[in-house]
Design an enzyme around this catalytic site. Structure first.
Site, short mmCIF file in Angstrom:
data_model
loop_
_atom_site.label_atom_id
_atom_site.label_comp_id
_atom_site.label_asym_id
_atom_site.label_seq_id
_atom_site.Cartn_x
_atom_site.Cartn_y
_atom_site.Cartn_z
N MET A 1 -12.51 10.71 -1.69
CA MET A 1 -13.47 10.90 -2.79
C MET A 1 -14.74 11.35 -2.25
O MET A 1 -14.93 11.39 -0.81
CB MET A 1 -13.56 9.48 -3.60
CG MET A 1 -12.13 9.34 -4.27
SD MET A 1 -12.27 7.58 -5.12
CE MET A 1 -12.34 6.52 -3.93
N HIS B 1 26.84 9.04 12.68
CA HIS B 1 27.47 8.36 13.95
C HIS B 1 26.43 8.09 14.61
O HIS B 1 26.34 6.73 15.42
CB HIS B 1 28.55 8.85 14.31
CG HIS B 1 29.39 8.52 15.52
ND1 HIS B 1 29.14 8.89 16.77
CD2 HIS B 1 30.26 7.42 15.83
CE1 HIS B 1 29.78 8.14 17.73
NE2 HIS B 1 30.38 7.50 17.09
N ARG C 1 -15.57 -4.28 7.06
CA ARG C 1 -14.16 -4.61 6.43
C ARG C 1 -13.39 -4.93 7.78
O ARG C 1 -13.81 -5.12 8.99
CB ARG C 1 -13.84 -3.23 6.08
CG ARG C 1 -13.56 -2.00 7.16
CD ARG C 1 -13.32 -0.71 6.23
NE ARG C 1 -13.46 0.51 7.34
CZ ARG C 1 -13.25 1.82 7.08
NH1 ARG C 1 -12.89 1.97 5.80
NH2 ARG C 1 -13.59 2.60 7.91
N TYR D 1 20.46 -16.98 4.67
CA TYR D 1 19.86 -16.27 5.95
C TYR D 1 20.26 -14.65 5.70
O TYR D 1 20.36 -14.10 4.57
CB TYR D 1 20.94 -16.49 7.00
CG TYR D 1 22.21 -15.89 6.94
CD1 TYR D 1 22.81 -14.57 7.19
CD2 TYR D 1 23.30 -16.59 6.06
CE1 TYR D 1 23.84 -14.02 7.00
CE2 TYR D 1 24.65 -16.17 6.17
CZ TYR D 1 24.97 -14.83 6.67
OH TYR D 1 26.07 -14.53 6.15
N LYS E 1 -16.16 -1.44 -0.14
CA LYS E 1 -17.37 -1.33 0.24
C LYS E 1 -18.44 -2.14 -0.50
O LYS E 1 -19.31 -3.01 -0.02
CB LYS E 1 -17.73 0.05 0.20
CG LYS E 1 -19.15 0.52 0.90
CD LYS E 1 -19.61 1.78 0.38
CE LYS E 1 -18.68 3.17 1.11
NZ LYS E 1 -18.99 3.20 2.30
N CYS F 1 23.28 -8.89 5.02
CA CYS F 1 23.92 -8.34 6.24
C CYS F 1 23.34 -6.60 6.52
O CYS F 1 23.91 -5.93 7.29
CB CYS F 1 25.16 -8.47 6.81
SG CYS F 1 26.34 -7.98 5.99
N GLY G 1 -12.35 9.36 3.02
CA GLY G 1 -12.43 10.77 2.92
C GLY G 1 -11.80 11.33 1.86
O GLY G 1 -11.93 12.60 1.50
N ARG H 1 -22.14 6.49 -3.26
CA ARG H 1 -20.66 6.38 -2.33
C ARG H 1 -19.75 6.05 -3.26
O ARG H 1 -20.01 4.96 -3.93
CB ARG H 1 -21.00 5.51 -1.38
CG ARG H 1 -21.93 6.09 -0.17
CD ARG H 1 -21.77 5.30 1.21
NE ARG H 1 -23.02 5.40 1.88
CZ ARG H 1 -22.99 6.15 3.19
NH1 ARG H 1 -21.78 6.42 3.40
NH2 ARG H 1 -24.16 6.09 3.87
N SER I 1 28.17 -12.51 1.79
CA SER I 1 27.47 -11.93 2.59
C SER I 1 26.87 -10.67 1.96
O SER I 1 28.16 -9.86 1.67
CB SER I 1 28.03 -11.51 4.07
OG SER I 1 26.66 -10.86 4.57
#
Lengths: 891, 891
Positions: A103, A452, A336, A859, A23, A839, A101, A92, A771
């Protein structure tokens, strides 16, 4: 004088955000570019951290505040507490990361008995003045002095009764003045001191209260939840008050510089005439859509529109703003980066590239890949309101609506008739697959993220909620009940499920379809242009392969063959094969499976033509394919007690005995993976033959050979791979000789055991590729059985903050990540260019993708629906290496 | 000329053993110290290695052989193949490591048609001459030319029939001369060439045949089995023949310089008059005890006795020798370090220190620690002959004889009456403990090395055979049957079991008691003087603790508390505690367990007074304490079908439901270890309280505080240890405050997960010590569930040579060892002096002890009966660091 702790708005800038908070930094930034902001100053987060540790201001802070306050009074031409024309200020909180909300805030500070009278005189409105004072005392008492707000509310009610007033607004200035006296008395009685009349003391107390609110329990909890460090501290902004409630030339509003829901380039927001900011938020009065402000306050609107453009041009992103108009004069109170839906994020980024505001890489870097998942599945209409009966594990994303069914046959029957059904079961087994196929989604009351049901559903891209332990199913009477609710949900009742959140909802909630639109394609195209890592998919069927390819998969990184074994038409052969007592018998049954497997691979190779396909040979312990031992024993008891034919009983007993010998204490660590292939080489030989026969067929038919990569699972010792590679090569070469063909292929392994990683230099001698199977590697490295952890101790760990993240979702970098690093280094020390990929499910998780990019893996491979996410995350990883990031997302 | 490949006996020495092999090096060594050895030369192992790779001699070898052969002929005054007085030689293999019987030997080489006649003339014994020639042809044909020996045996039979001879010795010289012709014909027909008459060609062919025998399948298999490298090669020794069968002034024998069975300092062996070495080995004639040689051949015996002394003095160890006397002239044919029993090894080492032959360190270094295990348990009399019915897993060492019983109650009843019984069961449960207590040993047909039976039996020092899967028990009729045998073993039948080998034997086989004599104590005392690492024990009861202390344990490294929970009088409370639905209820049941636990610890602290005691808090998953789920479901089915009272059915159903929620897919990776402590802190709090209350009691009573080390199991994340440490400290400090006492204690953790090792630098922040739990660390690093691996794929792996050693017996150095190294380094980088130990079963295994000594660990901990082994192995590890080793043991 020590460190500087206080910054006037015209001293700050957005780069000081760590010190000034979001802020404060943005107020300073707006001030610096000439946008009207009520003057003020910000006390730094560093001062808060000092205060939090020492329960005292750092040296010199008092003096700095005095100095900056004096400058503010001078600038405003008003003095705090002045009896003629008092300066009022807001105090603030404002942390680096937004904690909405959490603080405390104090408004209208500076009012006391004298200045209140002055305010009344200046505004000519004593009701406004005493009402402001009354509100200030209540807020100050609550926030600063710890006096329960309810005491003041009660007193207000009492006063209204006495005055015969129905609404607050019916109270007169005199009533309110009386109420102020009563409030001061309540405060004195409860706080054991008088309300401080000295405005400088008020300010001092308010600043300390805001500092302290950094450490209040709800703020701490919020930080833990959102992974925000505890030692950042909050800044405190002291700003002169402006009033939007001074009449019909005043007002207040909130707005987004573009539509945060669609991303359309329109000024989107709400405003209220003659009102304060709290009134918009509180929802007491109904705010009006922003375009109406054009008529209501044309000059202010023109100015606001111009500021909208300047803010976007300056911040180069969509902004979320707050403003107030006092007597026709526009002030900006906040700006913001605006939060937005995934669809909006994508559209805004693409539009801004079109507008020349950002470049392609910035657009790519700016999209939150996790959020993209929203776009890949139907979701519950964000506007719908509903109450969830319970929340289970979000095992497979997307929402679905359907009628409850409790067994797979009913699901198949109704689903086949075009009814939408949701299958609700204790857990699913391979016998239920036909039900899952015909259902919109699956809910199980037991099982974890790899149960499963969860695996099958994710593979099919259907929503699944697993481990919904509050759901109690009575399969006999076909109802379920949820803890804490009386109602019974019967078969045929409508429910809605959200696999993205795990919520189970009674009735039909509207859904919205997934959006894979042109903008999304553009972003992914740009991502593809800049990423280094390839993205493959985990796919076990031609359908999955095709879908993943549509989503941009560049090959299959993991094709599991066990799901093929579980299909209805194969399971009998698989069971016979397992129950065989000789190798010959086993081979006979394997011969029957061979055509099925060949057909599977044929379809997958065609779907992936031109792209590599990594096929993992059979992995799970064999008893997964057999009936449940407990069920068998119960049946045997029944057969015994009902004097069933001896032959039937004996057959069951023989089966039970075999199942028992195959049953393992810890199947995850038992006879599975390449251990199966070594003990029963005929199984892997059949699979290798099926793979290469299919490859030959496809090559003959299409003229193009598939790019085959055969993967041996669960290797821990180099010797295992050496032996299995020899078996595969021998089998494959025999097929090629028979066919008189020559097709290149690779043989590699999954690195999914710590020992494999630690001895990668030995294992790599026999591997063309590695892999990383990060699911199993996580299980063994952490000693966490995923099935036993989720819904049990792991859930507890996450709730209690023992763990910050679920290591099955987000790669454990210190443990599992260390092993990946060791394996990458050791394997390359022997084979420099060895192909490396991952993978496990982490292959679709952005932070994990970024992490493995650091090891230079070739990859990642993930489920089809995660492929777009992975493409984007891989691009962001590349961009981050060259210093491009998405900036303060959503802040 | 290239490298030297051939060494005359007087050129070699024992240090050249890698080149000359054991036999060749020792013949050279004896020659060098003036002991009579028939002259000869040795061709090096390097030549064999070259030959094995190139199928040809290295350059120059032919010439070297010629040269050395000429020198030998000169020395002997005879020529190979000479028709008047021929030189005959033996050609023998001899590797660095003894591989008895695995490779080939050719004797009497040099005989041909001419020299055979010469030999007959010189010896005046044409029968001897033609018999030698016949034997040579057969041996040469077999070893060198690959012609089946059986063909010659058949021909010999035929000849005997024709000649009407009953025995070989009934054949005349002429008969044998005819046989030689027939043999040559057989050879020609089968080898497609004539028998080589040229002795130099014979020699060349014989040398190459011996080289090739290095790579014959049985030699390769033997090397694999015995962990001998394939690239060592064998040397070939060519030695002039001497004949012990030349009449009554000739003879041959084998001897040990001390008694290899008892270690007594006596000349121990056998001899035969007028015989060749093979006759002693073949057992055709009955040899006479060595002392009788004093009368039979006094001069040769005197010379032999003198050589005995010289050899011991020279080699400084007991020798195993072979000798031949030709015409009154003594020749030594072999010397090597003699194999011996553990008892003999200990006595000989102690005696030799007494004799000043070796020093204490050499004595310590010389004992094979593995072999010591023999001394710690009764064993089957080495002289007994028997046939094993089957072999299971050798789960707990030692032998036992007893009557078969099939249930714990019968075991208790009969055992209580003084009967010796052996408990034979499918598997044991905590309910069977009273049976195990009263049995001599336990056999289970299922389960692995860490099955309940195995763990309990090892703890009690009783023999156990687990996983004897060929044993089929019929508990109803109380019999068992073994695959491949018809006989039924009934209750009350005698059997013998050997837990050291896993053998199950029908009937009573004599046993011999363990020997822990004075010599043994001396050796262990010397070991204690030189070792660096401490030796602790794994002990769960005061009895175990006392026994281990008698064996020299210097503390408890692992006191498991779960076995305490399993005892009969506690199990009901444990079950109630687990089934509790609220924390309050659980605490109530824990309160009942507290006195039991306090009493346990009290006894252990007293038994270990003055020594540290590491207590591990509860580790196993809770459902281990509950009844079996399948059994419950079967019972429920029975209750249903027999219309039992609804209340009973409901109670069972409720229990089954609870058991099901606690049952895990992979309990090894589930809710156990510190995860229990985190989810149910009241359990660990009770244990911490019991520990410290007991410590206070002991301190008050004895004036000496126990040295308490509290160990948190299965930590994978620093946060887990942080939280559990806080709980323990809070609880312990509360006890100390209540008692007004101050007792120091440590809190540490087990490193038994790969993640713990990889993040040891984080975890160590909260630890006073680390103990490597190598059993679990092996399970997770390798992904091997011990229960599922042993008797299944692991057994297969070991048989097939995929693995060389069982990683649960011998630490896997590349994988698990690498993690120990990482953890040691990382933990010390943060806390330099952190106390490190290992407490898995590897703590009692010598190669593992030596390995961890390399990381500088502070202690090893092992089961009580392994403590002496570990003391010795730890000493040897220290000695090895300073270059002292035991020399060529058993070679």
């Amino acid at each position: 004088m020590g460190q500087k702790h206080v910054y006037d708005f015209n001293e700050g800038r957005v780069e000081l955000k760590p010190l000034l908070g979001g802020k404060g930094a943005n107020l300073a930034e707006m001030t610096s570019i000439g946008i009207p902001v009520p003057p003020g100053f910000t006390i730094s987060t560093a001062a808060c951290v000092y205060f939090s540790q020492n329960q005292a201001y750092p040296e010199g802070l008092d003096g700095e505040i005095d100095e900056h306050l004096a400058r503010l009074e001078e600038q405003m031409g008003k003095k705090l507490g002045d009896s003629a024309d008092p300066l009022l200020v807001s105090v603030r909180s404002g942390a680096v990361v937004s904690m909405p909300g959490m603080m405390d805030t104090v408004l209208n500070l500076g009012l006391n008995d004298e200045s209140c009278a002055g305010l009344a005189a200046i505004t000519g409105n004593d009701r406004f003045s005493w009402d402001s004072y009354r509100r200030f005392i209540q807020m100050f008492a609550d926030v600063v002095m710890g006096v329960d707000s309810q005491l003041f509310e009660d007193e207000l009610k009492r006063k209204k009764l006495e005055a015969g007033a129905e609404n607050d607004t019916d109270l007169t200035g005199a009533d309110l003045q009386d109420l102020v006296e009563r409030y001061k008395r309540i405060l004195r009685e409860n706080a054991k001191r008088d309300f401080p009349q000295d405005p400088r003391e008020q300010l001092d107390m308010a600043i300390k209260a805001v500092f302290k609110s950094w450490d209040n329990p709800r703020a701490k909890y919020y930080r833990k939840l959102n992974d925000i460090a505890d030692d950042l501290g909050t800044a405190v902004t002291v700003q002169s008050m402006v009033f939007g409630n001074k009449g019909e030339t005043s007002g207040t509003g909130v707005a987004f510089t573009r539509n945060p829901s669609t991303g359309d380039d329109e000024f989107y927001g709400e405003f209220l005439m003659n009102a304060q900011g709290e009134d918009v938020v509180a929802g007491v009065r109904h705010p009006r859509p922003l375009p109406e402000m054009k008529q209501a306050m044309p000059s202010a609107f023109r100015q606001l529109s111009e500021i909208r453009g300047r803010l976007e041009a300056h911040y180069r992103d969509m902004q979320d703003i707050e403003f107030t108009i006092e007597d026709g004069c526009l002030y900006m109170l906040q700006t913001r980066t605006g939060k937005r839906t995934a669809a909006a994020a994508v559209k805004i980024a693409v539009d801004m590239v079109g507008e020349g505001m950002i470049d392609q890489n910035e657009a790519v870097a700016r999209i939150d890949p996790q959020q993209l998942d929203q776009l890949m599945h139907p979701m519950i209409d964000p506007g719908a309101s509903y109450e969830a009966l319970t929340t289970g594990l979000n095992a497979s994303p997307g929402a679905a609506v359907g009628k409850v069914v409790f067994d797979a046959d009913t699901a198949e029957r109704l689903g086949g008739q075009g009814e939408k059904v949701i299958l609700v079961r204790w857990e699913t087994t391979p016998d239920d697959i036909h039900g899952v196929v015909h259902a919109q989604g699956v809910i199980t009351s037991s099982g974890g993220m790899t149960s499963h049901a969860a695996v099958v559903a994710r593979g099919m891209g259907k929503p699944c909620i697993a481990g919904a332990s509050e759901v109690h199913i009575d399969a006999d009477t076909k109802v379920f009940k949820v803890d804490g609710y009386e109602v019974l949900i019967e078969e045929g009742d409508w429910i809605t499920m959200d696999g993205t959140t795990g919520e189970v909802i009674r009735g039909r909630v509207p859904l919205v379809p997934p959006r894979i639109n042109e903008n999304f394609q553009r972003i992914l195209g740009w991502a593809d242009e800049c990423r280094r890592m390839r993205v493959r998919t985990n796919a076990d069927t031609p359908d999955d392969a095709r879908r993943a390819r549509e989503f941009g998969a560049e090959g299959i990184g993991l094709c599991r063959t066990e799901h093929m074994f579980m299909q209805e038409d194969r399971l009998p052969h698989v069971r016979n094969m397992i129950l065989a007592t000789t190798t010959q018998e086993r081979e006979r049954h394997l011969d029957k499976l061979l055509p099925f497997q060949r057909e599977d691979f044929d379809g997958i190779f065609r779907a992936m033509q031109g792209l590599p396909v990594t096929i993992r040979l059979l992995d799970p312990p064999l008893h997964e394919f057999l009936p449940d031992y407990t069920g068998l024993m119960v049946e045997i008891e029944r057969l015994r007690l009902t004097e069933a034919p001896a032959k039937e009983l004996q057959a069951k007993e023989a089966l039970a005995a075999k199942v028992k010998t195959l049953t393992e204490m810890n199947p995850m660590l038992g006879t599975r993976g390449c251990r199966l292939g070594i003990v029963y080489p005929e199984i892997y030989a059949m699979q290798a033959r099926a793979i290469m026969e299919a490859a030959c067929d496809v090559q003959k038919d299409t003229g193009e050979a598939p790019l085959v990569e055969i993967m041996i699972p669960l290797v821990g010792f180099a010797k295992e791979l050496e032996v299995m590679r020899a078996l595969v090569v021998e089998t494959v070469d025999a097929v090629l000789r028979e066919r008189g063909m020559d097709i290149a292929y690779l043989v590699g392994t999954m690195v999914e055991l710590p020992r494999a990683a630690l001895t990668a230099d030995q294992i790599v001698e026999h591997a063309d590729f590695f892999s990383f199977g990060t699911n199993d590697l996580t299980q063994t490295t952490l000693g966490f059985s995923r099935d036993d952890a989720e819904g049990k101790f792991l859930t507890f760990y996450l709730q209690e903050g023992i763990l910050e993240h679920n290591p099955f979702e987000r790669l454990d970098q210190s443990g599992v990540g260390a092993l990946i690093g060791i394996a990458a280094e050791k394997s390359r020390s022997v084979k420099e260019g060895i192909k490396l990929g991952i993978c496990g499910e982490h292959g679709g998780e952005p932070s994990s993708i970024k992490f493995v990019d650091g090891f230079g893996l070739d990859y990642v491979s993930c489920s089809p629906f995660r492929v777009p996410v992975a493409r984007l995350a891989a691009a962001q990883a590349t961009l981050a290496q060259s210093g491009v990031d998405g900036g303060p997302k959503g802040e």
